[in-house]
Scaffold this motif. Structure first.
Motif, PDB file in Angstrom:
ATOM      1  N   PHE A 101      -0.480  10.429  24.983  1.00 48.47           N
ATOM      2  CA  PHE A 101      -0.571  10.345  23.530  1.00 48.47           C
ATOM      3  C   PHE A 101      -1.439   9.136  23.223  1.00 48.47           C
ATOM      4  O   PHE A 101      -1.221   8.047  23.763  1.00 48.47           O
ATOM      5  CB  PHE A 101       0.815  10.164  22.902  1.00 48.47           C
ATOM      6  N   SER A 102      -2.424   9.315  22.361  1.00 50.21           N
ATOM      7  CA  SER A 102      -3.300   8.187  22.045  1.00 50.21           C
ATOM      8  C   SER A 102      -3.636   8.164  20.561  1.00 50.21           C
ATOM      9  O   SER A 102      -3.769   9.206  19.915  1.00 50.21           O
ATOM     10  CB  SER A 102      -4.592   8.241  22.879  1.00 50.21           C
ATOM     11  N   LEU A 103      -3.757   6.954  20.036  1.00 48.69           N
ATOM     12  CA  LEU A 103      -4.173   6.719  18.657  1.00 48.69           C
ATOM     13  C   LEU A 103      -5.458   5.912  18.718  1.00 48.69           C
ATOM     14  O   LEU A 103      -5.499   4.852  19.351  1.00 48.69           O
ATOM     15  CB  LEU A 103      -3.097   5.944  17.901  1.00 48.69           C
ATOM     16  N   ARG A 104      -6.493   6.420  18.073  1.00 51.76           N
ATOM     17  CA  ARG A 104      -7.796   5.754  18.171  1.00 51.76           C
ATOM     18  C   ARG A 104      -8.441   5.640  16.803  1.00 51.76           C
ATOM     19  O   ARG A 104      -8.370   6.559  15.980  1.00 51.76           O
ATOM     20  CB  ARG A 104      -8.724   6.541  19.101  1.00 51.76           C
ATOM     21  N   GLN A 105      -9.054   4.498  16.590  1.00 54.70           N
ATOM     22  CA  GLN A 105      -9.851   4.265  15.387  1.00 54.70           C
ATOM     23  C   GLN A 105     -11.235   3.807  15.810  1.00 54.70           C
ATOM     24  O   GLN A 105     -11.359   2.935  16.674  1.00 54.70           O
ATOM     25  CB  GLN A 105      -9.208   3.181  14.516  1.00 54.70           C
ATOM     26  N   PHE A 106     -12.272   4.416  15.252  1.00 56.96           N
ATOM     27  CA  PHE A 106     -13.603   3.893  15.509  1.00 56.96           C
ATOM     28  C   PHE A 106     -14.468   4.054  14.270  1.00 56.96           C
ATOM     29  O   PHE A 106     -14.097   4.743  13.311  1.00 56.96           O
ATOM     30  CB  PHE A 106     -14.254   4.518  16.748  1.00 56.96           C
ATOM     31  N   MET A 107     -15.621   3.408  14.305  1.00 52.53           N
ATOM     32  CA  MET A 107     -16.483   3.393  13.131  1.00 52.53           C
ATOM     33  C   MET A 107     -17.941   3.417  13.539  1.00 52.53           C
ATOM     34  O   MET A 107     -18.320   2.977  14.630  1.00 52.53           O
ATOM     35  CB  MET A 107     -16.203   2.157  12.281  1.00 52.53           C
ATOM     36  N   PRO A 124     -25.174   6.442   8.270  1.00 56.74           N
ATOM     37  CA  PRO A 124     -24.237   6.141   7.191  1.00 56.74           C
ATOM     38  C   PRO A 124     -23.023   5.377   7.718  1.00 56.74           C
ATOM     39  O   PRO A 124     -22.777   5.331   8.928  1.00 56.74           O
ATOM     40  CB  PRO A 124     -23.824   7.538   6.705  1.00 56.74           C
ATOM     41  N   TYR A 125     -22.260   4.769   6.836  1.00 53.14           N
ATOM     42  CA  TYR A 125     -20.970   4.196   7.205  1.00 53.14           C
ATOM     43  C   TYR A 125     -19.968   5.342   7.364  1.00 53.14           C
ATOM     44  O   TYR A 125     -19.894   6.246   6.524  1.00 53.14           O
ATOM     45  CB  TYR A 125     -20.454   3.258   6.115  1.00 53.14           C
ATOM     46  N   PRO A 155     -11.881   6.366   3.774  1.00 53.03           N
ATOM     47  CA  PRO A 155     -11.151   5.121   3.543  1.00 53.03           C
ATOM     48  C   PRO A 155      -9.773   5.101   4.196  1.00 53.03           C
ATOM     49  O   PRO A 155      -9.284   4.041   4.592  1.00 53.03           O
ATOM     50  CB  PRO A 155     -11.039   5.061   2.013  1.00 53.03           C
ATOM     51  N   GLU A 156      -9.136   6.289   4.314  1.00 52.71           N
ATOM     52  CA  GLU A 156      -7.803   6.360   4.915  1.00 52.71           C
ATOM     53  C   GLU A 156      -7.802   5.967   6.382  1.00 52.71           C
ATOM     54  O   GLU A 156      -6.744   5.685   6.952  1.00 52.71           O
ATOM     55  CB  GLU A 156      -7.232   7.770   4.755  1.00 52.71           C
ATOM     56  N   SER A 157      -8.956   5.934   7.024  1.00 52.59           N
ATOM     57  CA  SER A 157      -9.037   5.557   8.439  1.00 52.59           C
ATOM     58  C   SER A 157      -8.801   4.063   8.661  1.00 52.59           C
ATOM     59  O   SER A 157      -8.518   3.641   9.791  1.00 52.59           O
ATOM     60  CB  SER A 157     -10.408   5.936   9.006  1.00 52.59           C
ATOM     61  N   GLY A 158      -8.928   3.256   7.611  1.00 49.43           N
ATOM     62  CA  GLY A 158      -8.761   1.812   7.752  1.00 49.43           C
ATOM     63  C   GLY A 158      -9.920   1.115   8.428  1.00 49.43           C
ATOM     64  O   GLY A 158      -9.826  -0.067   8.778  1.00 49.43           O
ATOM     65  N   ALA A 159     -11.049   1.817   8.628  1.00 47.22           N
ATOM     66  CA  ALA A 159     -12.175   1.253   9.372  1.00 47.22           C
ATOM     67  C   ALA A 159     -12.801   0.061   8.652  1.00 47.22           C
ATOM     68  O   ALA A 159     -13.210  -0.916   9.292  1.00 47.22           O
ATOM     69  CB  ALA A 159     -13.230   2.332   9.616  1.00 47.22           C
ATOM     70  N   GLU A 160     -12.877   0.124   7.330  1.00 48.88           N
ATOM     71  CA  GLU A 160     -13.474  -0.983   6.584  1.00 48.88           C
ATOM     72  C   GLU A 160     -12.712  -2.278   6.818  1.00 48.88           C
ATOM     73  O   GLU A 160     -13.303  -3.328   7.129  1.00 48.88           O
ATOM     74  CB  GLU A 160     -13.504  -0.662   5.095  1.00 48.88           C
ATOM     75  N   GLY A 183     -16.482  10.675   3.739  1.00 45.07           N
ATOM     76  CA  GLY A 183     -15.082  11.101   3.642  1.00 45.07           C
ATOM     77  C   GLY A 183     -14.692  11.176   2.177  1.00 45.07           C
ATOM     78  O   GLY A 183     -15.512  10.985   1.283  1.00 45.07           O
ATOM     79  N   SER A 184     -13.425  11.530   1.883  1.00 44.99           N
ATOM     80  CA  SER A 184     -12.272  11.677   2.782  1.00 44.99           C
ATOM     81  C   SER A 184     -12.122  13.124   3.251  1.00 44.99           C
ATOM     82  O   SER A 184     -12.258  14.041   2.451  1.00 44.99           O
ATOM     83  CB  SER A 184     -10.979  11.294   2.060  1.00 44.99           C
ATOM     84  N   ASP A 185     -11.775  13.300   4.539  1.00 42.90           N
ATOM     85  CA  ASP A 185     -11.586  14.615   5.112  1.00 42.90           C
ATOM     86  C   ASP A 185     -10.556  14.558   6.222  1.00 42.90           C
ATOM     87  O   ASP A 185     -10.388  13.518   6.883  1.00 42.90           O
ATOM     88  CB  ASP A 185     -12.909  15.150   5.693  1.00 42.90           C
ATOM     89  N   VAL A 186      -9.891  15.684   6.429  1.00 39.21           N
ATOM     90  CA  VAL A 186      -9.012  15.866   7.583  1.00 39.21           C
ATOM     91  C   VAL A 186      -9.772  16.686   8.616  1.00 39.21           C
ATOM     92  O   VAL A 186     -10.355  17.726   8.286  1.00 39.21           O
ATOM     93  CB  VAL A 186      -7.701  16.586   7.194  1.00 39.21           C
ATOM     94  N   VAL A 187      -9.799  16.208   9.847  1.00 37.43           N
ATOM     95  CA  VAL A 187     -10.542  16.887  10.909  1.00 37.43           C
ATOM     96  C   VAL A 187      -9.648  17.015  12.146  1.00 37.43           C
ATOM     97  O   VAL A 187      -8.659  16.306  12.297  1.00 37.43           O
ATOM     98  CB  VAL A 187     -11.836  16.121  11.279  1.00 37.43           C
TER      99      VAL A 187
END
Length: 342
Positions: A101-107, A124-125, A155-160, A183-187
């Motif tokens: 199980f993994s949780l990942r954030q990238f930008m 783009p950002y 914005p929901e990704s918290g990347a900013e 965004g915002s989108d669910v993928v």
């Protein structure tokens, strides 16, 4: 009032404090069980750059292998192995199974982050946060995995907040164009990986050498791709997993049997690969930016690992040919990673 950046900073401090305490405890006591944990950080600043794929964090957990009769999480491994037994490469009778199980954030950011309104001729950002799970099955010569992922773009990704915190921490320039992020989108989507050892020489405790190939594919509403690559590594007390995490090809394939049982060891490795990208969310949603995803990418990665007791540290440098069809500058970054068994 605390800002989002302050909350993110406090969260990372608590995370690293807990991780350090756990590492010291497991290193001193050894490990009888085999639950595997990993935290990794990608950043182009490790190569003195600040463009393209700029930052990423991944937290991952792997259950104890199915052969473990004492660990509670091994029940999940055995159940998953039985449920997915019909899939090619999943063999509960002759292989070990485990579930990650993994949780990942990238930008992704443009090259010039000083502009409040990003250039339309640049990337783009975009921020991406997702959760994934994979069933792994492996033996001494093969590793196979099937998984699924679900996440959010925007914005929901918290990347900013994450990038601004990292840039304050490192004294880097503040990015100013996040108001224009995608965004915002669910993928989400599905992925599969298979790796096979091609050659090995040397005995445990002596200098060992190994070569392997790895292929993976993903069908996703964020990025669909097919990858194939080869990896060579050398070192002492090499762990059972023969595919280190290089150039993004192996991803969490580095988790199964990531540490050896000797309590020590080191390795250096180099890998090269090709990636075919038939679909990219960035390209499909980049308008009005003039961004066109390259259909075929070349990748290379070099790195080293060091193991002490139940802890492994790894440093990897990666480079990919330009993501943007109209800009062939390489896409380069480094990764720091800690893996431990508890």
């Amino acid at each position: 009032m605390l800002t989002a950046e302050d909350l993110m900073s406090a969260h990372f401090v608590r995370l690293w404090t807990c991780a350090t305490a756990l590492l010291l405890n497991t290193a001193q006591t050894g490990y009888a069980q085999a639950d595997t944990f990993n935290i990794s950080w990608d950043n182009d600043l490790l190569l003195g750059l600040d463009q393209g794929y700029t930052n990423g964090v991944r937290l991952a957990y792997l259950t104890s292998p199915s052969e473990d009769t004492k660990a509670v999480s091994a029940n999940i491994s055995r159940a998953a192995g039985g449920f997915f037994e019909a899939l090619p490469g999943i063999d509960p009778g002759n292989q070990k199974q485990a579930v990650s199980f993994s949780l990942r954030q990238f930008m992704v950011t443009p090259a010039d982050i000083s502009l409040e309104k990003p250039s339309r001729n640049d990337l783009p950002y975009a921020g991406y946060l997702f959760l994934s799970s994979t069933i792994w099955s492996w033996d001494a010569d093969t590793i196979t995995g099937y998984g699924a992922h679900l996440g959010v773009v925007g914005p929901e990704s918290g990347a900013e907040a994450s990038q601004k915190w990292v840039h304050r921490l490192t004294g880097s320039e503040e990015p100013r164009g996040w108001d224009y992020q995608l965004g915002s989108d669910v993928v989400g989507g599905l992925q599969a990986t298979h790796a096979r050892k091609l050659w090995r020489s040397g005995n445990k405790g002596d200098l060992e050498h190994e070569m392997a190939w790895v292929g993976s594919g993903m069908v996703s509403s964020f990025r669909s791709h097919a990858r194939v690559g080869g990896v060579w590594r050398t070192g002492q007390y090499l762990p059972g997993n023969f595919v280190p995490d290089y150039a993004g090809t192996s991803s969490t394939v580095g988790l199964p049997s990531a540490l050896n049982g000797s309590g020590q060891g080191w390795s250096v490795f180099i890998g090269m690969g090709l990636e075919y990208v038939p679909y990219s969310y960035l390209e499909d949603n980049a308008d009005p930016y003039q961004f066109e995803e390259s259909l075929l990418l070349a990748q290379v990665g070099i790195g080293a690992t060091w193991q002490w007791q139940s802890v492994q540290a790894a440093l990897t440098f990666r480079a990919t040919t330009g993501e943007q069809e109209t800009n062939k500058d390489s896409f380069s970054f480094g990764t720091l990673s800690l893996t431990w068994v508890y």
